[in-house]
Enzyme design. Sequence first.
Site, mmCIF file in Angstrom:
data_model
loop_
_atom_site.group_PDB
_atom_site.id
_atom_site.type_symbol
_atom_site.label_atom_id
_atom_site.label_comp_id
_atom_site.label_asym_id
_atom_site.label_seq_id
_atom_site.Cartn_x
_atom_site.Cartn_y
_atom_site.Cartn_z
ATOM 1 N N HIS A 21 39.281 49.998 49.934
ATOM 2 C CA HIS A 21 40.313 50.571 50.071
ATOM 3 C C HIS A 21 40.726 51.075 51.829
ATOM 4 O O HIS A 21 42.150 51.014 51.996
ATOM 5 C CB HIS A 21 40.772 51.738 49.116
ATOM 6 C CG HIS A 21 41.026 51.424 47.525
ATOM 7 N ND1 HIS A 21 42.286 51.477 47.464
ATOM 8 C CD2 HIS A 21 40.139 51.270 46.635
ATOM 9 C CE1 HIS A 21 42.325 50.865 46.019
ATOM 10 N NE2 HIS A 21 41.279 50.809 45.624
ATOM 11 N N HIS A 55 40.315 39.285 43.991
ATOM 12 C CA HIS A 55 41.482 38.709 43.710
ATOM 13 C C HIS A 55 42.489 38.972 44.948
ATOM 14 O O HIS A 55 42.413 40.073 45.641
ATOM 15 C CB HIS A 55 42.245 39.118 42.692
ATOM 16 C CG HIS A 55 43.700 38.782 42.499
ATOM 17 N ND1 HIS A 55 44.454 39.579 42.910
ATOM 18 C CD2 HIS A 55 44.455 37.682 42.378
ATOM 19 C CE1 HIS A 55 45.833 39.201 42.991
ATOM 20 N NE2 HIS A 55 45.936 37.960 42.867
ATOM 21 N N THR A 114 49.023 35.917 48.645
ATOM 22 C CA THR A 114 50.110 36.370 49.424
ATOM 23 C C THR A 114 51.128 35.043 49.238
ATOM 24 O O THR A 114 50.715 34.029 48.956
ATOM 25 C CB THR A 114 49.812 36.487 50.794
ATOM 26 O OG1 THR A 114 49.288 35.459 51.351
ATOM 27 C CG2 THR A 114 49.049 37.581 51.082
ATOM 28 N N SER A 151 46.352 31.705 46.757
ATOM 29 C CA SER A 151 45.685 32.662 45.877
ATOM 30 C C SER A 151 44.256 32.347 45.682
ATOM 31 O O SER A 151 43.784 31.248 45.655
ATOM 32 C CB SER A 151 46.637 32.288 44.643
ATOM 33 O OG SER A 151 45.884 33.283 43.322
ATOM 34 N N HIS A 179 34.462 34.850 41.072
ATOM 35 C CA HIS A 179 33.636 35.532 40.148
ATOM 36 C C HIS A 179 32.217 35.081 40.785
ATOM 37 O O HIS A 179 31.846 33.972 41.112
ATOM 38 C CB HIS A 179 33.937 34.667 38.952
ATOM 39 C CG HIS A 179 35.382 35.147 38.421
ATOM 40 N ND1 HIS A 179 35.714 36.162 37.827
ATOM 41 C CD2 HIS A 179 36.308 34.106 38.072
ATOM 42 C CE1 HIS A 179 36.706 35.931 37.417
ATOM 43 N NE2 HIS A 179 37.195 34.753 37.492
#
Length: 297
Positions: free
Chosen positions: A167, A133, A136, A119, A123
Amino acid sequence: MTATAMQDEKQQAAAWFRTLRDEIVAAFEGLEDAQSDGPLSDRAAGRFEVTPTTRTGDEGEDAGGGLMSVMRGGRVFEKVGVNVSTVYGTLGAKAQAAMAARGVPGIEADPRFWASGISLVAHMQNPHVPAVHMNTRMFWTPNAWWFGGGADLNPCIEYAEDTAQFHAVLKAHLDPHGEGHYPRLKDWADEYFFIPHRNRARGVGGIFMDDLCTGDWAADFALTQDIGRAFLPAWLPLAEKRRATPWGEADREAQLLHRGLYAEYNLVYDRGTKFGLATGHDPDAVLMSLPPLAKWA
């Protein structure tokens, strides 16, 4: 799947999460080194402080742990954490009830569990560089196993081309597993990373999945790996492009207010935060995702 085979799969997953952690840590420190001119280039390049984490079971027994890697006050990163862990033991009553509500079979009769994952939350110093962020994970109980994870972009100053690029890279990594995956996981992220009490998303989305178990462990693990592999090519070029952009007080104000939204989401709604605290994992590691400074209007 036999118990021996599943043990092998667990070890394979845990080893891969650790490898991904090492790659990301190296890339982030490389980004710090690259900031040799521009804002904050006069300070030393940031480096991760690495701390072992432990989980203690209800009877005081060893219940796994991992590594908490945090960098603070760097040239590019104001605070970034990259955690990896493998924990196991017995779920408490509240965690059992939550798992049962999600449809995990037999969890109340046999509440043993094993979980491993990575994880990260970053920032940034520069308000023009988007916070981000990614995680998995694999979760196992005696009667079920599944994967989860995702990544989402959290800019306080949005650039439409950055959102589109982020994206596009995620989609490119998911499409080989089936062209339906990206739109489904994008919609899931839009729903999951939403702050109901603010009636708004916390960022500009990404992908998210949970409870993935098609019955084909290798295929599900391969998809999870590509979610992890997508992270650096999706986000790192955005940070490289924006890291030297000048910023002023208004930009910093926007950043701190947006971080307030991020903190609200993680403390009130985030499933991983709730699970980590409920199962006794190191609270500093669980709350690593919180920003170093935030502001509310």
